[in-house]
Write a protein that holds these residues in place. Structure first.
Motif, PDB file in Angstrom:
ATOM      1  N   LYS A   1       0.845  -1.194   0.000  1.00 12.69           N
ATOM      2  CA  LYS A   1       0.000   0.000   0.000  1.00 12.69           C
ATOM      3  C   LYS A   1       0.879   1.242   0.000  1.00 12.69           C
ATOM      4  CE  LYS A   1      -3.888  -2.229   2.250  1.00 12.69           C
ATOM      5  NZ  LYS A   1      -4.668  -2.374   3.463  1.00 12.69           N
ATOM      6  N   ILE A   2       0.247   2.384  -0.142  1.00 12.93           N
ATOM      7  CA  ILE A   2       0.993   3.635  -0.270  1.00 12.93           C
ATOM      8  C   ILE A   2       1.839   3.917   0.976  1.00 12.93           C
ATOM      9  CG2 ILE A   2      -0.831   5.200   0.547  1.00 12.93           C
ATOM     10  CD1 ILE A   2       0.110   7.041  -1.879  1.00 12.93           C
ATOM     11  N   GLY A   3       1.350   3.534   2.155  1.00  9.53           N
ATOM     12  CA  GLY A   3       2.130   3.738   3.376  1.00  9.53           C
ATOM     13  C   GLY A   3       3.415   2.931   3.368  1.00  9.53           C
ATOM     14  N   ASP A   4       3.345   1.720   2.830  1.00 14.88           N
ATOM     15  CA  ASP A   4       4.541   0.882   2.730  1.00 14.88           C
ATOM     16  C   ASP A   4       5.523   1.477   1.721  1.00 14.88           C
ATOM     17  OD1 ASP A   4       3.440  -1.025   4.519  1.00 14.88           O
ATOM     18  OD2 ASP A   4       2.336  -1.957   2.862  1.00 14.88           O
TER      19      ASP A   4
ATOM     20  N   LEU B   1       4.283   8.083 -11.791  1.00 13.22           N
ATOM     21  CA  LEU B   1       4.152   6.841 -11.040  1.00 13.22           C
ATOM     22  C   LEU B   1       2.720   6.349 -11.165  1.00 13.22           C
ATOM     23  CD1 LEU B   1       5.617   4.941  -8.994  1.00 13.22           C
ATOM     24  CD2 LEU B   1       4.712   6.400  -7.193  1.00 13.22           C
ATOM     25  N   LYS B   2       2.590   5.101 -11.502  1.00  9.18           N
ATOM     26  CA  LYS B   2       1.246   4.524 -11.623  1.00  9.18           C
ATOM     27  C   LYS B   2       1.173   3.296 -10.731  1.00  9.18           C
ATOM     28  CE  LYS B   2       0.913   5.992 -16.404  1.00  9.18           C
ATOM     29  NZ  LYS B   2       2.254   6.421 -16.723  1.00  9.18           N
ATOM     30  N   PRO B   3       0.196   3.242  -9.841  1.00  5.11           N
ATOM     31  CA  PRO B   3       0.065   2.034  -9.021  1.00  5.11           C
ATOM     32  C   PRO B   3      -0.181   0.832  -9.915  1.00  5.11           C
ATOM     33  CG  PRO B   3      -1.701   3.601  -8.532  1.00  5.11           C
ATOM     34  CD  PRO B   3      -0.851   4.204  -9.593  1.00  5.11           C
ATOM     35  N   SER B   4       0.400  -0.289  -9.531  1.00  7.08           N
ATOM     36  CA  SER B   4       0.233  -1.500 -10.332  1.00  7.08           C
ATOM     37  C   SER B   4      -1.229  -1.860 -10.489  1.00  7.08           C
ATOM     38  CB  SER B   4       0.984  -2.659  -9.682  1.00  7.08           C
ATOM     39  OG  SER B   4       2.355  -2.378  -9.684  1.00  7.08           O
ATOM     40  N   LYS B   5      -1.983  -1.652  -9.421  1.00  6.88           N
ATOM     41  CA  LYS B   5      -3.412  -1.954  -9.491  1.00  6.88           C
ATOM     42  C   LYS B   5      -4.123  -1.272  -8.332  1.00  6.88           C
ATOM     43  CE  LYS B   5      -2.796  -6.254  -6.960  1.00  6.88           C
ATOM     44  NZ  LYS B   5      -3.138  -7.628  -6.817  1.00  6.88           N
ATOM     45  N   ARG B   6      -5.436  -1.330  -8.380  1.00  9.65           N
ATOM     46  CA  ARG B   6      -6.259  -0.830  -7.285  1.00  9.65           C
ATOM     47  C   ARG B   6      -7.107  -1.983  -6.799  1.00  9.65           C
ATOM     48  NH1 ARG B   6      -6.942   4.772  -6.011  1.00  9.65           N
ATOM     49  NH2 ARG B   6      -5.783   6.054  -7.449  1.00  9.65           N
ATOM     50  N   GLY B   7      -7.262  -2.049  -5.490  1.00 14.44           N
ATOM     51  CA  GLY B   7      -8.073  -3.102  -4.895  1.00 14.44           C
ATOM     52  C   GLY B   7      -9.556  -2.794  -5.035  1.00 14.44           C
ATOM     53  N   ASP B   8     -10.379  -3.729  -4.588  1.00 11.45           N
ATOM     54  CA  ASP B   8     -11.830  -3.541  -4.615  1.00 11.45           C
ATOM     55  C   ASP B   8     -12.233  -2.315  -3.801  1.00 11.45           C
ATOM     56  OD1 ASP B   8     -12.068  -5.775  -6.199  1.00 11.45           O
ATOM     57  OD2 ASP B   8     -12.482  -7.115  -4.501  1.00 11.45           O
ATOM     58  N   ASN B   9     -11.441  -2.013  -2.772  1.00  9.49           N
ATOM     59  CA  ASN B   9     -11.711  -0.851  -1.927  1.00  9.49           C
ATOM     60  C   ASN B   9     -11.129   0.438  -2.518  1.00  9.49           C
ATOM     61  OD1 ASN B   9      -9.025  -1.353  -1.593  1.00  9.49           O
ATOM     62  ND2 ASN B   9      -9.151  -1.807   0.593  1.00  9.49           N
ATOM     63  N   ASN B  10     -10.585   0.365  -3.745  1.00 11.83           N
ATOM     64  CA  ASN B  10      -9.982   1.476  -4.477  1.00 11.83           C
ATOM     65  C   ASN B  10      -8.642   1.926  -3.890  1.00 11.83           C
ATOM     66  OD1 ASN B  10     -10.164   2.959  -6.849  1.00 11.83           O
ATOM     67  ND2 ASN B  10     -10.962   4.756  -5.791  1.00 11.83           N
ATOM     68  N   TYR B  11      -8.059   1.140  -2.989  1.00 12.38           N
ATOM     69  CA  TYR B  11      -6.735   1.454  -2.465  1.00 12.38           C
ATOM     70  C   TYR B  11      -5.697   1.169  -3.538  1.00 12.38           C
ATOM     71  CZ  TYR B  11      -8.368   1.700   2.416  1.00 12.38           C
ATOM     72  OH  TYR B  11      -8.986   2.041   3.591  1.00 12.38           O
ATOM     73  N   ARG B  12      -4.678   2.009  -3.569  1.00 11.71           N
ATOM     74  CA  ARG B  12      -3.579   1.796  -4.499  1.00 11.71           C
ATOM     75  C   ARG B  12      -2.737   0.618  -3.997  1.00 11.71           C
ATOM     76  NH1 ARG B  12      -4.356   7.160  -3.437  1.00 11.71           N
ATOM     77  NH2 ARG B  12      -4.399   8.604  -5.183  1.00 11.71           N
ATOM     78  N   HIS B  13      -2.287  -0.193  -4.931  1.00 10.63           N
ATOM     79  CA  HIS B  13      -1.375  -1.279  -4.605  1.00 10.63           C
ATOM     80  C   HIS B  13      -0.146  -1.135  -5.495  1.00 10.63           C
ATOM     81  CE1 HIS B  13      -3.974  -3.520  -1.896  1.00 10.63           C
ATOM     82  NE2 HIS B  13      -4.966  -3.147  -2.684  1.00 10.63           N
TER      83      HIS B  13
END
Length: 133
Positions: free
Chosen positions: A2-5, A26-38
């Protein structure tokens, strides 16, 4: 991660990471169901690349160009990265010259002023700035 990590591992604040995302660096690899960046390890490498580029004084646009070269090395030549670096080096040299001129002028102004408690009507610094000397 996650973004904190990513923040902890890269040393870049979450706010800045989000800004880099909005800027397209920078593009997050994906977003979770909760729309969190991964983010992936490759995203961490990219974040660190951006951080090192910024530390060298490259602008976001220049960093973007360097990232494009990094991302698709087979489609670019080394001369492209060298040209970006050469231009930045010239820019820095010009800034150093301007700063040296400013330092010289400020030193002269500082030297000519007595720094006393007299009225500023007689201040040589103010007079020199008014007259453009």
């Amino acid at each position: 991660m996650k973004i904190g990590d990513l923040e902890k591992q890269s040393g870049i604040s979450a706010h800045t990471l989000r800004y880099y995302e909005k800027s397209g660096l920078l593009k997050p690899s994906k977003r979770g169901d909760n729309n969190y960046r991964h983010y992936s390890n490759e995203d961490l490498i990219t974040a660190k690349f951006i951080k090192r580029s910024k530390a060298c004084g490259f602008s976001l646009a220049e960093t973007s160009s360097l990232l494009a070269i990094k991302t698709d090395k087979s489609q670019h030549v080394c001369a492209e990265a060298k040209a970006i670096t050469h231009n930045k080096l010239q820019e820095i040299e010009e800034q150093i010259q301007r700063l040296e001129q400013m330092k010289e002028t400020l030193s002269k102004l500082h030297h000519y002023c007595c720094g006393g408690q007299e009225s500023a009507e007689f201040c040589s610094i103010i007079s020199a700035l008014e007259e453009g000397e």
